[in-house]
Design a protein around this motif. Structure first.
Motif, PDB file in Angstrom:
ATOM      1  N   UNK A  53       0.801  -1.222   0.000  1.00 48.32           N
ATOM      2  CA  UNK A  53       0.000   0.000   0.000  1.00 48.32           C
ATOM      3  C   UNK A  53       0.835   1.274   0.000  1.00 48.32           C
ATOM      4  N   UNK A  54       2.134   1.161   0.326  1.00 53.75           N
ATOM      5  CA  UNK A  54       3.018   2.323   0.294  1.00 53.75           C
ATOM      6  C   UNK A  54       2.581   3.421   1.246  1.00 53.75           C
ATOM      7  N   UNK A  55       2.625   4.691   0.770  1.00 54.08           N
ATOM      8  CA  UNK A  55       2.279   5.827   1.644  1.00 54.08           C
ATOM      9  C   UNK A  55       0.841   5.824   2.144  1.00 54.08           C
ATOM     10  N   UNK A  56      -0.006   4.945   1.584  1.00 54.36           N
ATOM     11  CA  UNK A  56      -1.392   4.874   2.067  1.00 54.36           C
ATOM     12  C   UNK A  56      -1.427   4.497   3.547  1.00 54.36           C
ATOM     13  N   UNK A  57      -0.354   3.808   4.001  1.00 56.01           N
ATOM     14  CA  UNK A  57      -0.286   3.450   5.423  1.00 56.01           C
ATOM     15  C   UNK A  57      -0.283   4.690   6.306  1.00 56.01           C
ATOM     16  N   UNK A  58       0.191   5.822   5.773  1.00 54.66           N
ATOM     17  CA  UNK A  58       0.171   7.059   6.538  1.00 54.66           C
ATOM     18  C   UNK A  58      -1.269   7.436   6.905  1.00 54.66           C
ATOM     19  N   UNK A 138       6.927  15.093   7.083  1.00 54.96           N
ATOM     20  CA  UNK A 138       6.217  14.673   5.870  1.00 54.96           C
ATOM     21  C   UNK A 138       5.038  13.783   6.244  1.00 54.96           C
ATOM     22  N   UNK A 139       5.297  12.843   7.142  1.00 55.18           N
ATOM     23  CA  UNK A 139       4.233  11.944   7.606  1.00 55.18           C
ATOM     24  C   UNK A 139       3.132  12.727   8.319  1.00 55.18           C
ATOM     25  N   UNK A 140       3.526  13.682   9.141  1.00 57.99           N
ATOM     26  CA  UNK A 140       2.539  14.509   9.827  1.00 57.99           C
ATOM     27  C   UNK A 140       1.691  15.287   8.831  1.00 57.99           C
ATOM     28  N   UNK A 141       2.323  15.803   7.775  1.00 62.08           N
ATOM     29  CA  UNK A 141       1.593  16.565   6.764  1.00 62.08           C
ATOM     30  C   UNK A 141       0.498  15.735   6.108  1.00 62.08           C
ATOM     31  N   UNK A 145      -3.515  16.290   6.608  1.00 66.26           N
ATOM     32  CA  UNK A 145      -4.430  16.438   5.475  1.00 66.26           C
ATOM     33  C   UNK A 145      -5.665  15.563   5.665  1.00 66.26           C
ATOM     34  N   UNK A 146      -5.447  14.351   6.204  1.00 62.61           N
ATOM     35  CA  UNK A 146      -6.577  13.474   6.515  1.00 62.61           C
ATOM     36  C   UNK A 146      -7.494  14.121   7.548  1.00 62.61           C
ATOM     37  N   UNK A 147      -6.892  14.677   8.588  1.00 59.30           N
ATOM     38  CA  UNK A 147      -7.672  15.364   9.623  1.00 59.30           C
ATOM     39  C   UNK A 147      -8.461  16.528   9.025  1.00 59.30           C
ATOM     40  N   UNK A 148      -7.816  17.322   8.153  1.00 63.03           N
ATOM     41  CA  UNK A 148      -8.494  18.470   7.551  1.00 63.03           C
ATOM     42  C   UNK A 148      -9.676  18.039   6.693  1.00 63.03           C
TER      43      UNK A 148
END
Length: 287
Positions: A53-58, A138-141, A145-148
């Protein structure tokens, strides 16, 4: 008769040992900023290059954790969220806490994790913990974005009780406080884990306990008044509360608690940097 002519050698780089506790060459750290960006890119790619899943795990990690909190603490334990939507309440706390804890945990083991690199090539050792803070940014960003996205959904939904205010502008300052706290605590602990390796296991447990001493899964208003001062001693308390108050309009903002967290983070950053600067000179003897 042969004549030899000696020419004075001109060195392009002169490396001298640092002997003083306050000998922190920040200009040298700035000269190695290209290395810092390479390390950030390496951390990001290496973590998820071989995952499906790559960055989707973020996105999945905070989302799944939030859903679990909603079920366990919201539905089963029925802990108050001050009238806020449970999903948004828990996600706000998790987003803030994850960045701090990731910076702390990874910085605390920076010597052990990078011993092979430290032993082969010279560069300002402070670059490595700085790269950890930057890569986690980067991970926090992504998680922010998910939170926003969810925040905007509830903001437009009638009767959601989400009322942002001007304190939302303090978000960049809160980010600096989280970074300074995570980096400062991590640098201090790295000096101890360098010699006592089993402290790493204790650290993982301590960070988990510290989350419950921070209003991540409960509002501070739900804590009995006689114990609130203990919760407020935690410098992350004001960060979480201010973040929620600015974006969600729930809880309260205290300028005293906010300044306490800011001052505490600056002191921890200074202490951590000084201790790291002292230990990194001889860490190869104990790693």
């Amino acid at each position: 008769m042969h004549e030899t002519h000696s020419k004075e050698q001109v060195w392009t780089e002169i490396i001298r040992p640092q002997t003083g506790l306050l000998d922190i060459n920040l200009s040298e750290v700035w000269r190695y900023r290209d290395l810092l960006s390479l390390l950030v890119r390496r951390d990001f790619i290496a973590t998820y290059k071989q995952t499906i899943l790559g960055p989707i795990w973020f996105f999945l990690q905070p989302l799944l954790t939030t859903v679990m909190f909603v079920v366990v603490f919201g539905r089963i334990a029925q802990i108050s969220t001050d009238g806020l939507p449970m999903l948004l309440f828990y996600l706000s706390g998790i987003t803030v806490w994850n960045y701090f804890s990731e910076c702390l945990n990874k910085t605390a083991t920076v010597f052990k994790d990078n011993a092979s690199i430290f032993g082969k090539v010279y560069f300002p050792r402070l670059i490595m913990p700085l790269s950890i803070v930057a890569s986690n940014l980067v991970k926090f960003g992504i998680q922010f974005a998910l939170f926003l996205g969810i925040w905007v959904y509830y903001l437009l939904k009638p009767g959601s009780n989400v009322h942002p205010n001007s304190f939302i502008l303090l978000a960049p300052v809160l980010l600096f406080i989280m970074a300074f706290l995570g980096l400062g605590f991590g640098l201090l602990i790295s000096a101890m884990t360098n010699k006592y390796k089993d402290l790493v296991f204790l650290l993982t447990f301590a960070v988990q306990l510290a989350m419950y001493a921070t209003p991540v899964i409960y509002p501070i208003s739900s804590v009995p008044e006689k114990y609130q001062w203990l919760i407020k001693l935690n410098p992350m308390t004001a960060v979480v509360e201010t973040f929620r108050y600015g974006f969600l309009g729930s809880g309260s903002f205290s300028i005293g608690n906010f300044l306490y967290s800011l001052g505490f983070s600056l002191v921890m950053l200074l202490m951590g940097t000084l201790v790291f600067n002292k230990v990194e000179k001889s860490f190869m003897d104990t790693v």
